[in-house]
Design a protein around this motif. Structure first.
Motif, mmCIF file in Angstrom:
data_model
loop_
_atom_site.group_PDB
_atom_site.id
_atom_site.type_symbol
_atom_site.label_atom_id
_atom_site.label_comp_id
_atom_site.label_asym_id
_atom_site.label_seq_id
_atom_site.Cartn_x
_atom_site.Cartn_y
_atom_site.Cartn_z
ATOM 1 N N ARG A 4 0.855 -1.188 0.000
ATOM 2 C CA ARG A 4 0.000 0.000 0.000
ATOM 3 C C ARG A 4 0.893 1.241 0.000
ATOM 4 O O ARG A 4 1.784 1.368 0.836
ATOM 5 C CB ARG A 4 -0.914 0.000 1.229
ATOM 6 N N ASN A 5 0.664 2.130 -0.951
ATOM 7 C CA ASN A 5 1.398 3.403 -1.039
ATOM 8 C C ASN A 5 2.917 3.196 -1.078
ATOM 9 O O ASN A 5 3.654 3.831 -0.316
ATOM 10 C CB ASN A 5 1.028 4.316 0.132
ATOM 11 N N VAL A 6 3.377 2.324 -1.967
ATOM 12 C CA VAL A 6 4.811 2.050 -2.041
ATOM 13 C C VAL A 6 5.455 2.903 -3.132
ATOM 14 O O VAL A 6 4.815 3.299 -4.107
ATOM 15 C CB VAL A 6 5.105 0.558 -2.280
ATOM 16 N N SER A 7 6.727 3.158 -2.971
ATOM 17 C CA SER A 7 7.485 3.914 -3.967
ATOM 18 C C SER A 7 7.897 2.990 -5.109
ATOM 19 O O SER A 7 7.940 1.765 -4.952
ATOM 20 C CB SER A 7 8.731 4.521 -3.335
ATOM 21 N N ASP A 45 10.186 -5.224 -4.149
ATOM 22 C CA ASP A 45 10.426 -5.929 -2.891
ATOM 23 C C ASP A 45 9.162 -6.590 -2.355
ATOM 24 O O ASP A 45 9.241 -7.435 -1.454
ATOM 25 C CB ASP A 45 10.969 -4.970 -1.832
ATOM 26 N N TYR A 46 8.011 -6.220 -2.881
ATOM 27 C CA TYR A 46 6.744 -6.759 -2.393
ATOM 28 C C TYR A 46 6.297 -8.000 -3.160
ATOM 29 O O TYR A 46 5.253 -8.578 -2.855
ATOM 30 C CB TYR A 46 5.654 -5.680 -2.463
ATOM 31 N N ILE A 92 3.249 -1.352 -10.022
ATOM 32 C CA ILE A 92 2.997 -1.674 -8.612
ATOM 33 C C ILE A 92 2.755 -0.403 -7.803
ATOM 34 O O ILE A 92 1.797 -0.314 -7.024
ATOM 35 C CB ILE A 92 4.175 -2.466 -8.030
ATOM 36 N N SER A 93 3.625 0.588 -7.978
ATOM 37 C CA SER A 93 3.490 1.827 -7.219
ATOM 38 C C SER A 93 2.156 2.508 -7.509
ATOM 39 O O SER A 93 1.455 2.942 -6.583
ATOM 40 C CB SER A 93 4.654 2.762 -7.548
ATOM 41 N N PHE A 94 1.778 2.583 -8.790
ATOM 42 C CA PHE A 94 0.504 3.211 -9.165
ATOM 43 C C PHE A 94 -0.671 2.477 -8.526
ATOM 44 O O PHE A 94 -1.537 3.093 -7.892
ATOM 45 C CB PHE A 94 0.362 3.218 -10.684
ATOM 46 N N ALA A 95 -0.721 1.152 -8.691
ATOM 47 C CA ALA A 95 -1.854 0.381 -8.163
ATOM 48 C C ALA A 95 -1.926 0.478 -6.646
ATOM 49 O O ALA A 95 -3.023 0.553 -6.067
ATOM 50 C CB ALA A 95 -1.751 -1.072 -8.606
#
Length: 207
Positions: free
Chosen positions: A62-65, A71-72, A149-152
């Motif tokens: 959630r809310n990742v750069s 890394d997720y 990933i960051s956008f989603a």
């Protein structure tokens, strides 16, 4: 993710997206290596292949750069975003053309993230009955894996086990420059093979 390769957007006459256009594929669509897709021929006839790199999440996200995004992931798979184009274009929403039973084959392996040095540098190929239809590379994505990933993650929480199809390159039947009624859409009896470099060869049949 839809229209994530420039030439695929161009071949279908779709404007290059300014942000990732996301759509749903639900659990009923999950399918496996060596599986079959029972085509919903009472509802559709324009069946198409879309080989894609698939990301599988291993941590809540959630809310990742963009820097931390990969890394997720637990790992990656070969997948095919199988589609019924006449249902996909029936309304402004893609969902009904994307999530019929069995329309999300993936496999044969889950390759752990540590074994994939760069997900945006993998060769990709599709064969239908032994004939090459798509032959490209994930380095041509409009939005790379980190960006997706960051956008989603800024609009929804991604959970462990969630599966993210990342888009397909040019070479789909939907992009052929002939009238739709004359295109050789996929049919019962066809075998589709999807390949991603280092991730294995996914095979499935249509019935």
């Amino acid at each position: 993710m839809g229209f994530n390769y420039r030439h695929h957007a161009e071949e279908t006459g779709t404007p290059i997206p300014k942000a990732p256009p996301l759509f749903n594929k639900y659990n009923n669509a999950l399918n496996h290596h060596g599986g079959t897709i029972a085509l919903p021929t009472q509802a559709a006839r324009e069946f198409d292949h879309e080989t894609e790199l698939v990301m599988v999440f291993g941590r809540e996200c959630r809310n990742v750069s963009e820097a931390d995004a990969l890394d997720y992931l637990a790992g990656y798979c070969t997948g095919n975003d199988f589609s019924a184009r006449d249902l996909q274009t029936l309304t402004s929403q893609f969902m009904i053309g994307k999530t019929s039973d069995g329309f999300a084959p993936l496999g044969p392996y889950l390759v752990t993230a540590d074994r994939v040095k760069d997900p945006n540098n993998l060769k990709l190929k599709t064969l239908v009955n032994g004939q090459v239809r798509q032959d490209w590379s994930t380095d041509d994505m409009i939005f790379n894996c980190r960006q997706l990933i960051s956008f989603a993650s800024k609009v929804m929480t991604l959970k462990p086990g969630d599966i993210f199809y990342t888009g397909t390159p040019q070479g789909v039947i939907f992009g052929e420059k002939i009238p739709r009624k004359d295109r050789a859409w996929l049919k019962p009896g066809d075998e589709v093979v999807s390949e991603l470099e280092g991730l294995g060869e996914l095979r499935f049949r249509l019935i």
